[in-house]
Design a protein around this motif. Structure first.
Motif, short mmCIF file in Angstrom:
data_model
loop_
_atom_site.label_atom_id
_atom_site.label_comp_id
_atom_site.label_asym_id
_atom_site.label_seq_id
_atom_site.Cartn_x
_atom_site.Cartn_y
_atom_site.Cartn_z
N ALA A 175 0.90 -1.19 -0.02
CA ALA A 175 0.12 0.16 -0.08
C ALA A 175 0.96 1.39 -0.04
CB ALA A 175 -0.85 -0.15 1.27
N LYS A 176 0.37 2.55 -0.10
CA LYS A 176 1.00 3.66 -0.07
C LYS A 176 1.62 3.94 1.21
CE LYS A 176 -0.84 7.34 -2.33
NZ LYS A 176 -1.45 8.42 -2.75
N PRO A 177 2.82 4.38 1.45
CA PRO A 177 3.50 4.38 2.58
C PRO A 177 2.67 5.67 3.64
CG PRO A 177 5.09 4.16 0.96
CD PRO A 177 3.70 4.07 0.44
N LYS A 180 3.59 9.02 2.74
CA LYS A 180 3.19 9.69 1.57
C LYS A 180 1.71 9.76 1.25
CE LYS A 180 7.27 8.58 -0.35
NZ LYS A 180 8.39 9.67 -0.76
N LEU A 181 0.94 9.59 2.42
CA LEU A 181 -0.34 9.86 2.51
C LEU A 181 -0.71 11.40 2.38
CD1 LEU A 181 -1.82 7.36 4.85
CD2 LEU A 181 -1.91 7.05 2.33
N THR A 182 -1.50 11.71 1.25
CA THR A 182 -2.09 13.37 1.31
C THR A 182 -3.19 13.52 2.58
OG1 THR A 182 -3.77 12.83 -0.34
CG2 THR A 182 -1.52 13.21 -0.94
N ASP A 185 -5.92 11.51 1.64
CA ASP A 185 -5.99 10.25 1.59
C ASP A 185 -6.31 9.79 2.96
OD1 ASP A 185 -4.96 9.46 -0.85
OD2 ASP A 185 -3.10 9.99 -0.34
N THR A 226 -9.65 10.99 -3.96
CA THR A 226 -9.16 10.00 -3.78
C THR A 226 -9.49 8.56 -4.55
OG1 THR A 226 -8.50 10.73 -1.65
CG2 THR A 226 -8.12 8.32 -1.80
#
Length: 290
Positions: A175-177, A180-182, A185, A226
């Motif tokens: 998954a996205k780290p 790195k989540l906006t 997100d 998203t």
């Protein structure tokens, strides 16, 4: 075949050993030796009362989870949440390790993480990672065969939790780290978690926006940016998934299902189901009974 139950069948897979934990390695020939009942069990649609994991060493398995079909290939792992209904539709020359663990036996932090990755798709592992998890599963299987002593249950619990953690780590890695989540997100993730807990009683985007302490337009912006879909769409999709489960696996009437999912306005529920699926609830049930 007519369904007699009024709710989705739950197989008490993990309680067979009296510990809330089950782990084994088996092949198609093993199932064949157990007779038609074992094969029927795998092919019949059901839930488990536990969190289930399947590590495929050889062969292929076709499995349907919540009306989505997946092909599991060698070197893959899959996690199935207790809420998810599933059944195997085909398999060939498989050798699979499986383990299951109930909520009360799971590390609370692992349980929280499992909820966050649901629904999970099959995950193809590197050879190194697969071998590590496979070896860890073999150790757990050996533990189940030991004569119980004072520490036996604790050892089995810790070993199975270690297996769960290894699998979770691979899903999180894919998954996205977190760093790195906006902001979008993060809000979408929080909304989806709230939705899973409240979809039967909270149906309006405003209720979720209030719980998240943000405006309705901003919540919609975050979720749509998203996922590509609005908050209302996700609320309806979650309700429709549960409706499909109940239509397929229970004898409850459409009106009873609508009420169970928080809709006193039965005609509205029927129209929504038709709009979201392209067929009426009864047509869906009849199609899948065939």
């Amino acid at each position: 075949m007519p369904r007699k139950q009024r709710s989705i069948p739950v197989n008490a897979m993990a309680t067979e050993f009296g510990t809330g934990i089950a782990i084994e390695k088996f092949s198609m020939s093993d199932l064949g030796e157990l007779g038609a009942g074992a094969l029927d069990h795998a092919a019949s649609v059901h839930r488990h009362d536990s969190h289930s994991f399947f590590l495929l060493k050889n062969g292929t398995v076709n499995i349907i989870i919540d009306f989505e079909q997946y092909v599991i290939t060698p070197g893959s792992v899959i996690y199935i949440h207790p809420d998810q209904v599933h059944h195997a539709v085909a398999s060939a020359d498989m050798v699979v390790s499986s383990w299951a663990i109930t909520n009360e036996n799971l590390n609370p932090e692992y349980l929280k993480l499992l909820e966050s990755i649901t629904p999970a798709k099959p995950l193809v592992l590197t050879d190194e990672t697969f071998n590590m998890i496979d070896e860890a599963a073999d150790i757990c299987i050996k533990l189940t065969g030991q004569k119980p002593d004072r520490l036996h249950r604790l050892l089995l619990k810790d070993c199975c939790n270690a297996l769960v953690a290894l699998v979770i780590s691979q899903y999180l890695k894919a998954a996205k780290p977190a760093d790195k989540l906006t902001r979008f997100d993060v809000i979408n993730k929080s909304f989806r978690e709230l939705l899973e807990q409240n979809y039967t009683n909270l149906k309006r985007p405003a209720e979720y926006a209030e719980m998240l302490n943000i405006s309705i337009p901003y919540l919609n912006e975050c979720v749509k940016s998203t996922t590509g879909y609005s908050v209302s769409y996700h609320i309806q999709q979650r309700v429709i998934l549960e409706a499909k489960r109940l239509l397929y696996h229970s004898k409850s009437s459409v009106k009873e299902i609508a009420a169970a999912l928080g809709y006193d306005d039965y005609p509205y529920f029927s129209r929504m189901f038709t709009k979201m699926t392209g067929m009426s609830a009864l047509a869906f049930r009849n199609k899948n009974l065939g």
